[in-house]
Motif scaffolding. Sequence first.
Motif, PDB file in Angstrom:
ATOM      1  N   ASP A  15       9.924  65.580  35.092  1.00 23.59           N
ATOM      2  CA  ASP A  15      11.083  64.936  35.704  1.00 23.59           C
ATOM      3  C   ASP A  15      10.785  63.467  35.980  1.00 23.59           C
ATOM      4  O   ASP A  15      11.586  62.582  35.699  1.00 23.59           O
ATOM      5  CB  ASP A  15      11.438  65.611  37.032  1.00 23.59           C
ATOM      6  N   VAL A  16       9.625  63.256  36.558  1.00 27.33           N
ATOM      7  CA  VAL A  16       9.226  61.894  36.906  1.00 27.33           C
ATOM      8  C   VAL A  16       9.165  61.040  35.646  1.00 27.33           C
ATOM      9  O   VAL A  16       9.680  59.918  35.606  1.00 27.33           O
ATOM     10  CB  VAL A  16       7.849  61.900  37.602  1.00 27.33           C
ATOM     11  N   ALA A  17       8.545  61.586  34.616  1.00 20.57           N
ATOM     12  CA  ALA A  17       8.397  60.848  33.363  1.00 20.57           C
ATOM     13  C   ALA A  17       9.765  60.440  32.837  1.00 20.57           C
ATOM     14  O   ALA A  17       9.989  59.293  32.450  1.00 20.57           O
ATOM     15  CB  ALA A  17       7.673  61.715  32.344  1.00 20.57           C
ATOM     16  N   ARG A  18      10.671  61.377  32.834  1.00 16.24           N
ATOM     17  CA  ARG A  18      12.001  61.103  32.329  1.00 16.24           C
ATOM     18  C   ARG A  18      12.653  59.985  33.144  1.00 16.24           C
ATOM     19  O   ARG A  18      13.133  58.996  32.606  1.00 16.24           O
ATOM     20  CB  ARG A  18      12.849  62.373  32.391  1.00 16.24           C
ATOM     21  N   ARG A  42       3.690  51.360  35.549  1.00 13.54           N
ATOM     22  CA  ARG A  42       3.115  51.925  36.770  1.00 13.54           C
ATOM     23  C   ARG A  42       4.104  51.838  37.921  1.00 13.54           C
ATOM     24  O   ARG A  42       4.318  52.809  38.652  1.00 13.54           O
ATOM     25  CB  ARG A  42       1.821  51.190  37.122  1.00 13.54           C
ATOM     26  N   GLN A  43       4.698  50.686  38.089  1.00  9.71           N
ATOM     27  CA  GLN A  43       5.671  50.519  39.174  1.00  9.71           C
ATOM     28  C   GLN A  43       6.823  51.502  39.027  1.00  9.71           C
ATOM     29  O   GLN A  43       7.232  52.158  39.982  1.00  9.71           O
ATOM     30  CB  GLN A  43       6.222  49.089  39.198  1.00  9.71           C
ATOM     31  N   ALA A  44       7.321  51.597  37.814  1.00 12.21           N
ATOM     32  CA  ALA A  44       8.461  52.483  37.562  1.00 12.21           C
ATOM     33  C   ALA A  44       8.104  53.917  37.933  1.00 12.21           C
ATOM     34  O   ALA A  44       8.862  54.631  38.596  1.00 12.21           O
ATOM     35  CB  ALA A  44       8.872  52.395  36.098  1.00 12.21           C
ATOM     36  N   VAL A  45       6.922  54.340  37.514  1.00 14.41           N
ATOM     37  CA  VAL A  45       6.486  55.707  37.789  1.00 14.41           C
ATOM     38  C   VAL A  45       6.315  55.926  39.288  1.00 14.41           C
ATOM     39  O   VAL A  45       6.797  56.909  39.851  1.00 14.41           O
ATOM     40  CB  VAL A  45       5.168  56.010  37.053  1.00 14.41           C
ATOM     41  N   LEU A  46       5.632  54.983  39.920  1.00 16.95           N
ATOM     42  CA  LEU A  46       5.411  55.112  41.351  1.00 16.95           C
ATOM     43  C   LEU A  46       6.740  55.224  42.085  1.00 16.95           C
ATOM     44  O   LEU A  46       6.889  56.015  43.023  1.00 16.95           O
ATOM     45  CB  LEU A  46       4.634  53.886  41.852  1.00 16.95           C
ATOM     46  N   LYS A  47       7.701  54.429  41.640  1.00 15.15           N
ATOM     47  CA  LYS A  47       9.008  54.450  42.282  1.00 15.15           C
ATOM     48  C   LYS A  47       9.663  55.827  42.101  1.00 15.15           C
ATOM     49  O   LYS A  47      10.212  56.405  43.048  1.00 15.15           O
ATOM     50  CB  LYS A  47       9.910  53.351  41.696  1.00 15.15           C
ATOM     51  N   ALA A  48       9.567  56.319  40.890  1.00 17.17           N
ATOM     52  CA  ALA A  48      10.174  57.623  40.609  1.00 17.17           C
ATOM     53  C   ALA A  48       9.509  58.722  41.441  1.00 17.17           C
ATOM     54  O   ALA A  48      10.167  59.596  42.007  1.00 17.17           O
ATOM     55  CB  ALA A  48      10.057  57.933  39.126  1.00 17.17           C
ATOM     56  N   ILE A  49       8.189  58.663  41.529  1.00 20.85           N
ATOM     57  CA  ILE A  49       7.449  59.656  42.317  1.00 20.85           C
ATOM     58  C   ILE A  49       7.946  59.634  43.753  1.00 20.85           C
ATOM     59  O   ILE A  49       8.246  60.663  44.349  1.00 20.85           O
ATOM     60  CB  ILE A  49       5.932  59.350  42.274  1.00 20.85           C
ATOM     61  N   MET A  52      11.592  60.920  43.992  1.00 18.85           N
ATOM     62  CA  MET A  52      11.766  62.349  43.774  1.00 18.85           C
ATOM     63  C   MET A  52      10.886  63.175  44.693  1.00 18.85           C
ATOM     64  O   MET A  52      10.896  64.393  44.643  1.00 18.85           O
ATOM     65  CB  MET A  52      11.467  62.691  42.325  1.00 18.85           C
ATOM     66  N   ASN A  53      10.082  62.447  45.479  1.00 20.96           N
ATOM     67  CA  ASN A  53       9.207  63.155  46.401  1.00 20.96           C
ATOM     68  C   ASN A  53       8.323  64.137  45.624  1.00 20.96           C
ATOM     69  O   ASN A  53       8.171  65.294  45.990  1.00 20.96           O
ATOM     70  CB  ASN A  53      10.058  63.901  47.418  1.00 20.96           C
ATOM     71  N   PHE A  54       7.766  63.611  44.556  1.00 18.52           N
ATOM     72  CA  PHE A  54       6.991  64.470  43.665  1.00 18.52           C
ATOM     73  C   PHE A  54       5.538  64.649  44.114  1.00 18.52           C
ATOM     74  O   PHE A  54       4.891  63.725  44.596  1.00 18.52           O
ATOM     75  CB  PHE A  54       7.009  63.880  42.258  1.00 18.52           C
ATOM     76  N   ALA A  55       5.073  65.860  43.969  1.00 16.01           N
ATOM     77  CA  ALA A  55       3.651  66.140  44.177  1.00 16.01           C
ATOM     78  C   ALA A  55       3.236  67.106  43.079  1.00 16.01           C
ATOM     79  O   ALA A  55       3.926  68.098  42.834  1.00 16.01           O
ATOM     80  CB  ALA A  55       3.417  66.757  45.541  1.00 16.01           C
ATOM     81  N   PRO A  56       2.145  66.819  42.417  1.00 17.00           N
ATOM     82  CA  PRO A  56       1.745  67.657  41.282  1.00 17.00           C
ATOM     83  C   PRO A  56       1.528  69.100  41.688  1.00 17.00           C
ATOM     84  O   PRO A  56       1.003  69.393  42.752  1.00 17.00           O
ATOM     85  CB  PRO A  56       0.450  67.005  40.789  1.00 17.00           C
ATOM     86  N   ASN A  57       1.951  69.988  40.850  1.00 17.53           N
ATOM     87  CA  ASN A  57       1.753  71.420  41.065  1.00 17.53           C
ATOM     88  C   ASN A  57       0.278  71.762  40.896  1.00 17.53           C
ATOM     89  O   ASN A  57      -0.281  71.709  39.807  1.00 17.53           O
ATOM     90  CB  ASN A  57       2.595  72.179  40.043  1.00 17.53           C
TER      91      ASN A  57
END
Lengths: 339, 339
Positions: A15-18, A42-49, A52-57
């Motif tokens: 999801d984050v990647a997309r 990197r910035q884009a990814v960090l922002k998305a994370i 989306m409140n993402f944390a790796p499974n």
Amino acid sequence: MADSSRSPGPSTLMDVARQAGVSPSTVSRILNGTAKVSDDKRQAVLKAIEAMNFAPNQMAQGLKKGRSMTIGIVVQDISSPFFDETLRGVDDGLKGTGFASVIVSGHWNADEEAERIRLLLARKVDGIILLSGRMADDTVLNFSTQRPIVSTGRALKTRTALGFKMDNEYGAYLAVHHLIELGHRHIAFISGPSNNADADERLAGYKRALQEASLPVDENLIVEGNYHEASGMLAMNRLFDTHQHFTAVFAANDLSAYGARLALYRKGIRVPDDISLVGFDDLPGSSYTTPPLTTIRQPLYDIGRIATQALLRIINGEAACGEVPPLELIVRETTRRVR
Amino acid sequence: MADSSRSPGPSTLMDVARQAGVSPSTVSRILNGTAKVSDDKRQAVLKAIEAMNFAPNQMAQGLKKGRSMTIGIVVQDISSPFFDETLRGVDDGLKGTGFASVIVSGHWNADEEAERIRLLLARKVDGIILLSGRMADDTVLNFSTQRPIVSTGRALKTRTALGFKMDNEYGAYLAVHHLIELGHRHIAFISGPSNNADADERLAGYKRALQEASLPVDENLIVEGNYHEASGMLAMNRLFDTHQHFTAVFAANDLSAYGARLALYRKGIRVPDDISLVGFDDLPGSSYTTPPLTTIRQPLYDIGRIATQALLRIINGEAACGEVPPLELIVRETTRRVR
DNA sequence: CTGTTAGCGCTTTCAT
DNA sequence: ATGAAAGCGCTAACAG
């Protein structure tokens, strides 16, 4: 089939990647610092994370990397101050390492213990800490081929198994020697359970101190307990019922000392004025008994912390090492010079 | 030795399938009882499992099924008898369910607590038990959208969040009422920390009992503690230093009662002859203090067990339910009628 | 009844 | 520097 489609269920790395318009590998690289990534991505990814409140499974991570970032702890009784103080050391030892621990209880039973260890292994813990295990050393060694194990109460030392052993004989010797120095000549002993190595060693230390002072070992003054409060109380009463003469009591652990203390209180016998009392362990509560208990201190917290650090080291492929402080006599207020 | 000619590391379901000459799905079916399998194949598979000492990789299972068979427990202090007794209930509640627990500590700090819960969520625990949390109810509710949460000390009740709340006000009332019935008119109170809801409620119960008996609430007899032994001792000493007159003390929890007890002992004041003392919690050790402590019993073990069963029920999609026994007064030997 | 085929979510070559 | 693709070990349709 009741719950699907709805609120943002846990977002995935995909999801984050997309959302960030990059490939999953790039996200992974940023997460793990595995390779260089351009700053804009990197910035884009960090922002998305963030968004989306993402944390790796961690289960997926673990499956892939073959590391669960979890260690297993085997205690014997989850609600015994003895183990809990050690657990505190483990907890601190794990702090900031990313490892978590799953704690299981062997309930002082070798079979249950082995069963629990098998469960931990199935859960792919990266290592195991075994506290006061009942299993044979060989069994431990055998399990340790699957995952590193550090255990208390054993003298193991292989590439994947390490043991920390306290000198119980010496500790007991210290306790009884203290009493003898105070002028006591008739010292009763409330032992631990007879099928227990630690308990045997403490008995041996009791006897050695006596013999060293040319005092007789009177079997009538030795009564078996099981390390619990109630047994200490019972043991004390047995001593009275059989009309033994003694001026001091050494209990093989603090818990049974508590029980002995209560029996004494019930008889109206003062501690330490009439009878001196020494325990073994120095549980956190022993500074607050009435009166505070003289005892042999086991560095429970340190044992937990040091065992954990040693295990982590083995897990990381480094050499196992670690040393715990020795037992020491803590003189508080339950012992006094005999009149 | 069993494994010599195979890939390193634990055997996989695939290994078993190969060895038994069946497909992986068949092995899986046997493992999970998901479908009928012919007896000969079943035997072959079982034999292979036995021979290879195979146990399914729980991380793989979890990843696939979306169930880690793990629940997270948040305590505040891993070496406090209060939490450990509850943990014992949790342990028993989990027995035979296939679930294991990972225990983390919030250290009485809301931020750390939230942080730990995030870790548990990343580990994909199937549910969370929160003991004596400091977080706001809203935060709990928010987390509970990700995984079900059952918490002590709150009155929550949604589809994925359940709270068990003890009536602290009533418990404290019970304690003080007992003292009043014994003829005490000047009753000191060693409170819990001021920023704590439970502590506030116990203070309220103390006041209500007094007022109900038309006794004045003397602010000088109320001194703040923090639930630890040392604070109970300090509080007691403060009472003496300011020359308060009282014949009984109600401590907001057992631990601070222990500390108060020691302060009394140090002053040569007898319990209960000179001063009566009541605690709150009924920790396991309170039956073995000298003398055994009169206290308000919290069903710690039951809370743990019942909370666990409720959580499991929510996880299984059933309706949350459960009821814990009420607080009760346990009269032991630290209270007596005033002369 | 049983095998084949896709993934669960993530990391990691291997190309580019 | 980055994407595509191949799994980690297991389960769950989907055919037979």
